[in-house]
Design a protein around this motif. Structure first.
Motif, short mmCIF file in Angstrom:
data_model
loop_
_atom_site.label_atom_id
_atom_site.label_comp_id
_atom_site.label_asym_id
_atom_site.label_seq_id
_atom_site.Cartn_x
_atom_site.Cartn_y
_atom_site.Cartn_z
N LYS A 144 0.82 -1.22 0.00
CA LYS A 144 0.00 0.00 0.00
C LYS A 144 0.85 1.27 0.00
CE LYS A 144 -3.89 -2.31 2.34
NZ LYS A 144 -4.57 -2.80 1.13
N LYS A 191 -3.58 0.10 8.89
CA LYS A 191 -3.54 -1.19 8.18
C LYS A 191 -2.13 -1.67 7.90
CE LYS A 191 -6.21 1.37 4.79
NZ LYS A 191 -6.79 1.52 3.47
N SER A 198 -8.76 -7.42 4.66
CA SER A 198 -8.95 -6.57 5.85
C SER A 198 -8.29 -7.15 7.11
CB SER A 198 -10.44 -6.31 6.13
OG SER A 198 -11.03 -5.67 5.03
N ILE A 230 -12.22 8.00 5.49
CA ILE A 230 -13.02 8.71 4.49
C ILE A 230 -14.49 8.40 4.70
CG2 ILE A 230 -13.42 8.98 2.01
CD1 ILE A 230 -10.64 9.92 2.99
N GLU A 234 -18.09 3.11 -1.12
CA GLU A 234 -17.02 2.24 -1.63
C GLU A 234 -17.45 1.70 -2.99
OE1 GLU A 234 -15.84 -0.01 2.37
OE2 GLU A 234 -14.39 -0.35 0.75
N1 LIG Z 1 -9.13 5.54 4.66
C1 LIG Z 1 -10.24 4.81 4.82
N2 LIG Z 1 -11.44 5.42 5.03
C2 LIG Z 1 -12.58 4.70 5.20
N3 LIG Z 1 -12.62 3.35 5.16
C3 LIG Z 1 -11.47 2.69 4.96
C4 LIG Z 1 -10.22 3.38 4.77
N4 LIG Z 1 -9.27 2.47 4.57
C5 LIG Z 1 -9.86 1.26 4.64
N5 LIG Z 1 -11.18 1.39 4.89
C6 LIG Z 1 -12.14 0.27 5.07
O1 LIG Z 1 -11.40 -0.91 5.36
C7 LIG Z 1 -11.57 -1.89 4.31
C8 LIG Z 1 -10.26 -2.64 4.09
O2 LIG Z 1 -9.21 -1.74 3.76
P1 LIG Z 1 -8.31 -1.96 2.48
O3 LIG Z 1 -7.35 -0.82 2.41
O4 LIG Z 1 -9.16 -2.16 1.29
O5 LIG Z 1 -7.49 -3.26 2.86
P2 LIG Z 1 -7.46 -4.75 2.22
O6 LIG Z 1 -6.27 -4.75 1.31
O7 LIG Z 1 -7.29 -5.64 3.39
O8 LIG Z 1 -8.75 -4.95 1.46
C9 LIG Z 1 -12.04 -1.09 3.12
O9 LIG Z 1 -12.77 -1.88 2.22
C10 LIG Z 1 -12.91 -0.02 3.81
O10 LIG Z 1 -14.17 -0.55 4.20
#
Ligand SMILES: Nc1ncnc2c1ncn2[C@@H]1O[C@H](COP(=O)(O)OP(=O)(O)O)[C@@H](O)[C@H]1O
Ligand SMILES: [Mg+2]
Length: 362
Positions: A144, A191, A198, A230, A234
Motif C-alpha cells: 500500500k 492497516k 482486511s 473517508i 465504496e
Molecule cells: N481511509 C479509509 N477510510 C474509510 N474506510 C477505509 C479506509 N481504509 C480502509 N477502509 C475500510 O477498510 C476496508 C479494508 O481496507 P483496504 O485498504 O481495502 O485493505 P485490504 O487490502 O485488506 O482490502 C475497506 O474496504 C474499507 O471498508
C-alpha cells in the motif's frame, strides 16, 4: 479440429486466502471453455507444496460446513526447466509421470506468495506464459505504500496517509504521532502495508486505541499505513488489458454497501455476508462514471498492470480517491470482478477465455 490449449490452473497457496482461491478454482473448472482448453489443475498446499489436484468443480465449492483446502497426498508436481514445457508429477515412491506439455499457466491465487510477484517471478524464470499481472505490478499492488507513491506520481488521487515502520514506532513514536496529527483528525484507518482481506485493519475513533491498532497491524507486517478515515461510498471498477496495445477496458461500477458494521472488515467479507450488499452496476451519474473509468485506467497504467485488476475507490464529498488495486481480485463466479463484467457484457466463461488469450498475446 485444432489441438486444445493446455492450461495449468494453479490455486490454493500459502496465504490466508487459500480457501477462497480454491473456490475460484472450482468456478473456473466449472466454466472454462472445454472446447478450447484442456485443464491441468495444480494445487498449492498451505505449506507451499505443489500437488496434482482434482478436476472437479464440486470438490472445490464452498459448503456451509467446510472450507475447501489443497492437501498433500503423497504426490508432488515438478515444473519444467526453462525451455521445456512438460509438467510432471511424482508418486510417493518417487517415480515421475508426465502430465503433458503446458501452454499457459492460470494462477488464481490471492495475497502473499500468489498476488505479490513471487510466483510470477517463478513463471518468468521457467519461461512459462501466465495469466495476469507481471512481477512489478503484482509487487507494487501488494504494497500500500508503493501503490500510493506510484499513484501520486501519476496524478491519481489517494487518501492522505502516513507510513510507520516497526522500528520507527518503537524508537520514535512521538514524531510519528505528530505526523499522524496532520492527517485531518479522527477516525483513522490503520492497516498492514502488505496484507489483504482486511486482516489487521482497524478503524480508530479514539486516540487511546491507536497504539493497539498499530500493534495489531504490525503483527501482519513490519510496515503500517495510517490513513484519514473517508466518509464516502465504496465503489469499484474492473479493468481488462486492451488487446494488441489498445487502452485498458473498464467495466461499469460496482458498489459495496455494508450495514451494521463499522467497515468492510474480514467478518463482512467472508463470515457475516448478510452485512454486505453488492450493487452491480451501481447508480452513478454518467459524468461520475466516466471519471471513475478514466481514473481506473490511469491507476491500471500507473502500476504497469497487465491482464486484469480491480480498482477500489472511495467516493467522498470532494470526489474520488483510489483506495487500492487488487492485481488478482476475487474471481469466483459471484465475486465483484466477474459480476461487474457480466453487467458490462462479458460473461464468466468469456472472461476466462479473454484472460488466457491476453496471456498468450504478450
Ligand atoms: N481511509 C479509509 N477510510 C474509510 N474506510 C477505509 C479506509 N481504509 C480502509 N477502509 C475500510 O477498510 C476496508 C479494508 O481496507 P483496504 O485498504 O481495502 O485493505 P485490504 O487490502 O485488506 O482490502 C475497506 O474496504 C474499507 O471498508
Ligand atoms: Mg480492500
Amino acid at each position: 479440429m485444432s489441438k486444445k490449449l493446455r492450461v495449468a490452473l494453479v490455486f490454493g497457496g500459502r496465504s490466508s486466502e487459500h480457501a477462497i482461491s480454491c473456490v475460484t478454482a472450482g468456478g473456473v473448472l466449472g466454466s472454462i471453455d472445454r472446447d478450447k482448453y484442456e485443464v491441468v489443475p495444480v494445487g498449492i498446499t498451505r505449506g507451499g507444496v505443489f500437488v496434482p489436484a482434482e478436476d472437479d468443480p464440486m470438490k472445490w465449492a464452498l459448503t456451509p460446513n467446510e472450507l475447501p483446502e489443497v492437501i498433500f497426498e503423497g504426490q508432488t508436481i515438478q515444473w519444467p526447466a526453462a525451455g521445456t514445457k512438460e509438467l510432471r508429477h511424482t508418486d510417493p515412491s518417487g517415480v515421475a509421470h508426465s502430465l503433458g506439455d503446458i501452454d499457459v499457466v492460470f494462477p488464481v491465487l490471492h495475497g502473499p506468495f500468489g498476488e505479490d510477484g513471487t510466483i510470477q517471478g517463478f513463471f518468468e524464470l521457467i519461461g512459462m506464459p501466465y495469466v495476469g499481472n507481471g512481477v512489478l505490478a503484482s509487487a507494487a499492488g501488494m504494497d500500500k505504500e508503493f501503490t500510493k507513491a506510484l499513484f501520486i506520481a501519476a496524478g491519481v488521487p489517494v487518501t492522505p496517509h502516513v507510513v510507520i515502520r516497526k522500528h520507527e514506532w518503537e524508537q520514535n513514536k512521538a514524531a510519528k504521532l505528530r505526523e499522524v496529527e496532520t492527517l485531518g483528525g479522527l477516525p483513522l484507518f490503520v492497516k498492514p502495508a502488505r496484507a489483504g482481506s482486511s486482516v489487521g485493519v482497524s478503524k480508530v475513533k479514539d486516540m487511546s486505541d491507536f497504539d493497539k491498532a498499530v500493534k495489531d497491524a504490525l503483527k501482519e507486517d513490519t510496515k503500517v499505513v495510517v490513513e484519514h478515515g473517508i466518509d464516502g461510498r465504496e465503489v469499484e471498477c474492473a479493468v481488462l488489458q486492451g488487446r494488441n496495445g489498445a487502452a485498458p477496458r473498464v467495466s461499469l461500477a460496482g458498489e459495496i454497501v455494508v450495514t451494521g458494521r463499522e467497515f468492510y472488515d474480514f467478518e463482512a467479507k467472508y463470515l457475516d455476508t448478510g452485512a454486505v450488499d453488492l450493487k452491480i452496476p451501481t447508480d452513478l451519474p454518467l459524468e461520475e462514471l466516466l471519471e471513475m473509468q478514466e481514473l481506473s485506467a490511469k491507476a491500471f497504467n500507473a502500476l504497469g498492470c497487465e491482464g486484469l485488476a480491480r480498482v477500489d475507490f472511495f467516493l467522498a464529498k470532494d470526489g474520488f480517491l483510489v483506495n487500492e488495486v487488487n492485481t488478482m481480485p476475487g474471481f469466483t463466479p459471484v465475486s465483484m470482478f466477474p459480476l461487474v463484467w457480466k453487467a458490462s457484457g462479458i460473461g464468466y466463461k468469456e472472461l476466462i477465455t479473454e484472460l488466457i488469450e491476453l496471456a498468450l498475446e504478450r
